[in-house]
Design a protein around this motif. Structure first.
Motif, PDB file in Angstrom:
ATOM      1  N   ASP A 132       7.137  71.661 -11.843  1.00 29.54           N
ATOM      2  CA  ASP A 132       8.088  71.523 -10.741  1.00 29.54           C
ATOM      3  C   ASP A 132       8.370  72.866 -10.068  1.00 29.54           C
ATOM      4  O   ASP A 132       8.551  72.937  -8.850  1.00 29.54           O
ATOM      5  CB  ASP A 132       9.395  70.890 -11.230  1.00 29.54           C
ATOM      6  N   VAL A 133       8.383  73.950 -10.850  1.00 25.45           N
ATOM      7  CA  VAL A 133       8.610  75.285 -10.280  1.00 25.45           C
ATOM      8  C   VAL A 133       7.457  75.650  -9.343  1.00 25.45           C
ATOM      9  O   VAL A 133       7.674  76.135  -8.219  1.00 25.45           O
ATOM     10  CB  VAL A 133       8.749  76.340 -11.398  1.00 25.45           C
ATOM     11  N   ALA A 134       6.241  75.420  -9.798  1.00 28.44           N
ATOM     12  CA  ALA A 134       5.068  75.720  -8.972  1.00 28.44           C
ATOM     13  C   ALA A 134       5.076  74.892  -7.698  1.00 28.44           C
ATOM     14  O   ALA A 134       4.810  75.405  -6.599  1.00 28.44           O
ATOM     15  CB  ALA A 134       3.790  75.472  -9.763  1.00 28.44           C
ATOM     16  N   ALA A 153      -4.203  81.448  -9.543  1.00 26.13           N
ATOM     17  CA  ALA A 153      -2.836  81.222 -10.022  1.00 26.13           C
ATOM     18  C   ALA A 153      -2.849  80.464 -11.345  1.00 26.13           C
ATOM     19  O   ALA A 153      -2.072  80.787 -12.271  1.00 26.13           O
ATOM     20  CB  ALA A 153      -2.039  80.446  -8.974  1.00 26.13           C
ATOM     21  N   TRP A 154      -3.719  79.452 -11.463  1.00 34.37           N
ATOM     22  CA  TRP A 154      -3.807  78.674 -12.696  1.00 34.37           C
ATOM     23  C   TRP A 154      -4.208  79.573 -13.875  1.00 34.37           C
ATOM     24  O   TRP A 154      -3.615  79.504 -14.960  1.00 34.37           O
ATOM     25  CB  TRP A 154      -4.810  77.535 -12.521  1.00 34.37           C
ATOM     26  N   GLN A 155      -5.203  80.472 -13.669  1.00 32.58           N
ATOM     27  CA  GLN A 155      -5.633  81.370 -14.742  1.00 32.58           C
ATOM     28  C   GLN A 155      -4.492  82.293 -15.177  1.00 32.58           C
ATOM     29  O   GLN A 155      -4.281  82.524 -16.371  1.00 32.58           O
ATOM     30  CB  GLN A 155      -6.836  82.200 -14.265  1.00 32.58           C
ATOM     31  N   LEU A 175      -6.836  91.317 -14.045  1.00 31.54           N
ATOM     32  CA  LEU A 175      -7.061  91.935 -12.741  1.00 31.54           C
ATOM     33  C   LEU A 175      -7.292  90.839 -11.713  1.00 31.54           C
ATOM     34  O   LEU A 175      -8.183  90.002 -11.878  1.00 31.54           O
ATOM     35  CB  LEU A 175      -8.289  92.856 -12.786  1.00 31.54           C
ATOM     36  N   LEU A 176      -6.476  90.829 -10.680  1.00 28.73           N
ATOM     37  CA  LEU A 176      -6.636  89.888  -9.575  1.00 28.73           C
ATOM     38  C   LEU A 176      -7.293  90.634  -8.422  1.00 28.73           C
ATOM     39  O   LEU A 176      -6.706  91.534  -7.833  1.00 28.73           O
ATOM     40  CB  LEU A 176      -5.279  89.324  -9.152  1.00 28.73           C
ATOM     41  N   VAL A 183       0.932  86.438  -2.611  1.00 32.08           N
ATOM     42  CA  VAL A 183       1.553  85.123  -2.796  1.00 32.08           C
ATOM     43  C   VAL A 183       1.289  84.598  -4.201  1.00 32.08           C
ATOM     44  O   VAL A 183       2.173  84.034  -4.854  1.00 32.08           O
ATOM     45  CB  VAL A 183       1.037  84.123  -1.736  1.00 32.08           C
ATOM     46  N   VAL A 184       0.062  84.799  -4.694  1.00 37.81           N
ATOM     47  CA  VAL A 184      -0.277  84.379  -6.058  1.00 37.81           C
ATOM     48  C   VAL A 184       0.580  85.144  -7.066  1.00 37.81           C
ATOM     49  O   VAL A 184       1.108  84.565  -8.025  1.00 37.81           O
ATOM     50  CB  VAL A 184      -1.778  84.599  -6.336  1.00 37.81           C
ATOM     51  N   ALA A 185       0.732  86.449  -6.843  1.00 37.68           N
ATOM     52  CA  ALA A 185       1.564  87.259  -7.738  1.00 37.68           C
ATOM     53  C   ALA A 185       3.017  86.806  -7.695  1.00 37.68           C
ATOM     54  O   ALA A 185       3.706  86.788  -8.723  1.00 37.68           O
ATOM     55  CB  ALA A 185       1.457  88.738  -7.347  1.00 37.68           C
TER      56      ALA A 185
END
Length: 677
Positions: A243-245, A264-266, A280-281, A291-293
């Motif tokens: 729900d947060v995601a 994001a899933w990883q 490392l992204l 945004v992913v961070a």
């Protein structure tokens, strides 16, 4: 021989030469011995004069005639010699070397290597290497090393300094004996001698292989040790909440790309473990890493932890702060900004909120590592454009938290997977290899010197239309030896010439941070039309109104750096343009620059540059803090595979670590290496 002895104590070096050597980072005998050649001239094929053809030649002979005279029109001396070997005679010419007349008088036996070419309808050697044919040659008649040089210090001088040392050295062996034996590696002392004075092509190849193996062994071993140590630590368990995601994604005014969702899933899976994430992204400019961070940060906050986001510079932190506060404010999360240069009241308020936990997401620079910062419950740290966050910094963060926080590093510097897995073996890798669908391509063009006025006219029209422009130069100040454009000279030329009616300013690394930030803020506010800069603008400068970047002396940048610079434009609604110029005729330059014209894919460009130039030149410490590999070729998959196998076996065997303390000491030194902006 003691490798710690200062070079100025060596015979023939002296104070003046030691100052020049220091410009190359050479202070001790050890530094001198590890200043390896950048290439070699093969002068080992000695032929009679009568068989010589135009091109590189080496021969023995006797000085038949030699004399020096002053040139009439120029302030230089010309030394001419005639050399014979019984099969024929040939002429050689040198400039400003009148001492050769006494050094090699008539009747002397000499060895000569150089380029034989037609000059004034006559075959002659122009400034060849010459030395007495005494049986031991340094500059001719062999495979001759050519070194990285500096003004006033030639490869010939470096050979004169280094060659006498080679018979005196016995170097400490850096690699475990089992590794040397299993992979049939040359002894370290012999390898260093062969690199400076190759006995044959085959021996040189073995020596380079040995040193390349050593380079990679310590880099990969350090990464494996870091990974092993981190996995033994305990970290906050941040559960993945669907729900947060979902709520976070819904709050955005755009859809995530598939690559963002996968990354994001990883990351979120790593954070749900009780072992510290160390990931490392990697994503191209504009791919949406931040945004992913932020999704990871929001997940940490919703589990009761604080998140810290660290960026390289104050100006980038302020830019990020505005967009991050907008996104987080929409979902009720409080943030704070902490900088090195900040009004006292603002800084104290930020420190208080960090301490009591009301600042749930903290954005800042390295100021976040200072003693004054006390986190309430730190669970996640995001490092933006800090390519290797060292062990010492980790420990500082651990001291600010009850457990080692999860760590997410981010970079917009495209790194080929083979390079990333070698250099960042301690990090798990996530890649965002997809740009948002609305991202406009940046029109890129190599500008010929003859088309410069046309380019200036186009830039002027863009400014008239309300846009702003970057002009990037490789140097801060003029250099007689490098011949590349400098910021200081270019800004004056533009102010007096084609853009005298425009507002022009300058930023570079020698300016005080406050002065640099003030100029950048003026550019952000639109008070400057043209900003002339070095590559200090390469990372993180976000000026939506800037539509053109002109890069001078582009051959001096790697494709990765050029792509980063190109990413300074195209960040707003306007069509954007990148113009690249080069006066170089060196082989491969145009091929590289035209690759930038053809593709916007930073990963593809990085792979091309890796293949054409090698990792040391692309990702040198001066540019990005990645590494400078002098010997290793990461395209050599067999070498990389062997080294990974050797390093993994060594690190996993605790007995090895006890048996070879000198190896462990070097690994530990590498573990603490960090790279700043």
């Amino acid at each position: 021989m003691n490798l710690d002895v200062r070079v100025e104590t060596l015979k023939g070096v002296g104070k003046a030469a030691s100052v020049k050597l220091e410009k190359l980072g050479i202070r001790t005998v050890g530094d001198l011995l590890h200043h390896f050649p950048r290439r070699y001239d093969d002068f080992s094929n000695i032929i009679p004069i009568r068989m010589m053809k135009p091109g590189m030649v080496t021969f023995r002979g006797e000085i038949v005639n030699i004399a020096s005279r002053r040139a009439r029109t120029r302030r230089l001396s010309i030394t001419e010699a005639v050399i014979s070997d019984g099969t024929g005679t040939v002429k050689a010419v040198w400039f400003n070397q009148p001492f050769l007349v006494k050094q090699h008088p008539v009747g002397s036996s000499v060895m000569i290597s150089g380029k034989l070419e037609f000059k004034n309808n006559d075959l002659a050697l122009q400034a060849p290497a010459i030395e007495s044919d005494s049986g031991v040659s340094k500059h001719t008649g062999r495979i001759v090393p050519i070194y990285p040089e500096t003004e006033g210090l030639t490869s010939k001088q470096l050979r004169n300094f280094i060659m006498p040392l080679l018979g005196l050295i016995k170097l400490e062996e850096n690699l475990p004996e089992e590794v040397k034996t299993k992979y049939k590696l040359m002894d370290r002392t012999k390898a260093v001698i062969e690199l400076h004075a190759p006995s044959s092509e085959a021996a040189l190849k073995r020596a380079r292989h040995r040193m390349a193996f050593e380079e990679l062994f310590f880099i990969i071993s350090a990464s494996l040790v870091i990974k092993k140590e981190i996995k033994s630590e305990e970290a906050p368990k941040i559960d993945f909440k669907v729900d947060v995601a979902q709520d976070f994604v819904k709050s955005l005014h755009f859809d995530l790309t598939n690559a963002q969702r996968q990354a994001a899933w990883q990351i979120l899976q790593d954070m749900s473990s009780e072992r510290p994430m160390n990931r490392l992204l990697e994503g191209d400019v504009g791919s949406g890493k931040t945004v992913v961070a932020l999704l990871a940060a929001v997940m940490a906050v919703r589990s009761g932890y604080q998140a810290a986001i660290m960026v390289p510079t104050d100006i980038l932190a302020r830019q990020h702060s505005k967009s991050i506060q907008n996104i987080l404010g929409n979902i009720g999360i409080q943030s704070a900004l902490l900088l090195g240069r900040q009004p006292a009241a603002e800084k104290n308020e930020a420190l208080k909120k960090i301490r009591d936990g009301s600042a749930q997401v903290v954005l800042g620079t390295h100021a976040l590592l200072t003693e004054a910062v006390e986190f309430n419950n730190l669970g996640l740290v995001v490092i933006d454009e800090q390519h290797r966050f060292g062990v010492e910094q980790r420990q500082k963060l651990k001291q600010k938290a009850s457990r080692l926080p999860h760590l997410l590093s981010m970079t917009a510097t495209p790194i080929p997977r083979s390079l990333a897995l070698t250099v960042y073996g301690d990090l798990d890798l996530s890649i965002i290899d997809e740009l948002p669908p609305n991202r406009q391509p940046i029109a890129t063009k190599v500008v010929k010197p003859t088309d410069r006025d046309v380019a200036y006219g186009f830039i002027d029209k863009q400014i008239t239309d309300g846009r702003q422009v970057f002009v990037v130069c490789p140097l801060i100040e003029d250099s007689d030896t490098l011949g590349a454009k400098s910021v200081t000279a270019e800004v004056e030329r533009l102010r007096k010439g084609p853009f005298r009616h425009r507002k022009i300013s300058v930023v570079h690394g020698k300016l005080k941070p406050a002065e640099r930030d003030d100029t950048m803020q003026q550019f952000v506010r639109g008070e400057i039309d043209i900003l002339v800069a070095t590559s200090v603008i390469e990372v993180g400068i976000d000026i939506p109104n800037a539509s053109v970047i002109l890069i001078e002396g582009a051959e001096r940048f790697g494709l990765a750096a050029l792509h980063q610079l190109r990413g300074r434009v195209g960040r707003g609604e306007h069509h954007s343009y990148c113009m690249i110029t080069s006066d170089s005729n060196a082989p491969g330059v145009m091929e590289r620059l035209q690759a930038l014209e053809r593709t916007q894919d930073g990963f593809r460009l990085a792979q091309i540059d890796l293949e054409l130039r090698g990792p040391g030149q692309i990702y040198g410490k001066r540019q990005h803090g990645l590494l400078e590999l002098e010997m290793a070729d990461l395209g050599d998959s067999r070498l990389v595979s062997q080294v990974r196998e050797a390093a993994s076996t060594f690190v996993s065997d605790g007995q090895n670590m006890l048996q070879y303390p000198q190896v462990v000491e070097r690994i530990n030194r590498l573990k603490t290496v960090t790279s700043l902006d």
